[in-house]
Enzyme design. Structure first.
Site, PDB file in Angstrom:
ATOM      1  N   CYS A   1       0.835  -1.205   0.000  1.00 44.14           N
ATOM      2  CA  CYS A   1       0.000   0.000   0.000  1.00 44.14           C
ATOM      3  C   CYS A   1       0.867   1.252   0.000  1.00 44.14           C
ATOM      4  CB  CYS A   1      -0.942   0.002   1.198  1.00 44.14           C
ATOM      5  SG  CYS A   1      -2.027   1.450   1.263  1.00 44.14           S
TER       6      CYS A   1
ATOM      7  N   CYS B   1      -0.519   4.096   2.128  1.00 47.32           N
ATOM      8  CA  CYS B   1      -0.312   3.885   3.567  1.00 47.32           C
ATOM      9  C   CYS B   1       1.137   4.167   3.971  1.00 47.32           C
ATOM     10  CB  CYS B   1      -0.639   2.443   3.944  1.00 47.32           C
ATOM     11  SG  CYS B   1      -2.227   1.834   3.354  1.00 47.32           S
ATOM     12  N   ASP B   2       2.087   3.686   3.176  1.00 46.04           N
ATOM     13  CA  ASP B   2       3.474   3.635   3.637  1.00 46.04           C
ATOM     14  C   ASP B   2       4.460   4.491   2.852  1.00 46.04           C
ATOM     15  OD1 ASP B   2       2.698   1.780   5.571  1.00 46.04           O
ATOM     16  OD2 ASP B   2       2.905   0.108   4.170  1.00 46.04           O
TER      17      ASP B   2
END
Length: 318
Positions: free
Chosen positions: A138, A141-142
């Site tokens: 992701c 997300c990261d």
């Protein structure tokens, strides 16, 4: 009713942000929810490291710790949380019949599906070794953790193209690893990738190994499948964007799904095509796939279930 059969008002299948939020709201609505966590209690977030984009955690929080907070809150409010998996369902009549661990039968007035989705991986041993330590499925997300660094992303579809351009905004260099000699993405997305100067597309290329020092990623070995020449890319992050698979197989044949297996809900609602069955989180969301959006739909599912039961209890008969 036999010892192996139990009747509940609200059954929540699956944990994670969607399931636990549904449990919190259902508990407060006095639906006395029973939750079966599935084999991965807490869902995908238990396999991530630091979470910095969920509201209410100003200093960030580790994924497993955050899910433990969710679980404690749901339990404190009265949710009966049990470890187990749903092995079969029968939605042909009310109450709904759900089989747990191939042995116990739950008769549920309402069912909230929050089984999530699982990222598809390449299947490399090193990929799992460094998952959460430089390997991610992701970028949204990261990606933040790799600001100013060189990273690689594997995939050729719209999601991979979108995530590559997202990473390019914050990373120094993005290598895009494409197995064939062309993208599967739409022309608009391909155009966006090819016009982003710090994205380098490696066509006809496959990943052999994610390299690291035992603690974090420091390189990726790739091979050109036309020339058989292998190369090491000096990167600190490796993103896999080859798709997700919703964990919905057990509901196939009962619940309407799209071709990938994502459950179809009525727009603006968590209602499925089956009366009294609701779906929230990544099992029905292939677009956003974020913890905060999953939690939001978990809230919706519990409210939808509460209103459904209230309407049934107050049916006016002539």
């Amino acid at each position: 009713m036999s010892q192996d059969t139990e009747h509940v008002k609200c059954l929540i299948i699956g944990s994670g942000p969607a399931g636990y939020t549904a449990a919190i709201y259902a508990s407060r609505a006095d639906l006395k929810p029973v939750m079966y966590t599935g084999m991965l209690a807490g869902g995908q977030l238990t396999q991530t490291t630091e979470v910095e984009n969920f509201p209410g955690y100003p200093n960030g929080i580790m994924g497993p710790e955050m899910m433990e907070d969710f679980r404690k809150q749901a339990e404190r409010l009265g949710t009966d949380i049990r470890f187990g998996y749903v092995s079969a369902v029968d939605f042909s009549s009310l109450p709904h019949k759900v089989t747990v661990d191939e042995s116990k039968t739950i008769l549920a007035d309402t069912v909230i599906i929050s089984t999530g989705a699982s990222a598809k991986w390449l299947g490399l041993e090193s990929e799992q070794k460094y998952s959460g330590f430089g390997v991610s499925a992701c970028a949204v997300c990261d990606g933040f953790f790799f600001k100013g660094q060189d990273v690689a992303i594997v995939g050729a579809g719209d999601t991979a193209a979108e995530e590559a351009t997202y990473l390019a905004k914050m990373c120094n260099k993005v290598y895009m690893i494409v197995r064939r000699d062309e993208f599967r993405a739409s022309k608009a997305m391909v155009h966006r990738v090819l016009n982003t100067p710090n994205i380098e597309v490696l066509y006809n290329t496959e990943t052999l190994e994610i390299m690291g020092d035992g603690m974090s990623v420091n390189g990726v070995k790739v091979i050109n499948n036309q020339t058989n020449e292998d190369t090491v890319l000096d990167v600190t992050g490796f993103f896999v964007a080859i798709g997700h698979k919703p964990n919905t197989d057990v509901f196939r044949g009962w619940i309407n799904m799209d071709e990938t297996g994502y459950i179809i809900t009525r727009p603006g609602s968590t209602e499925t095509n089956v009366e009294g069955v609701f779906c929230c989180g990544d099992a029905q969301d292939h677009i956003y796939r974020q913890a905060v959006t999953a939690a939001g739909t978990g809230c919706m599912a519990a409210i939808d279930a509460e209103r459904y039961l209230a309407a049934k209890e107050h049916v006016v008969t002539a």
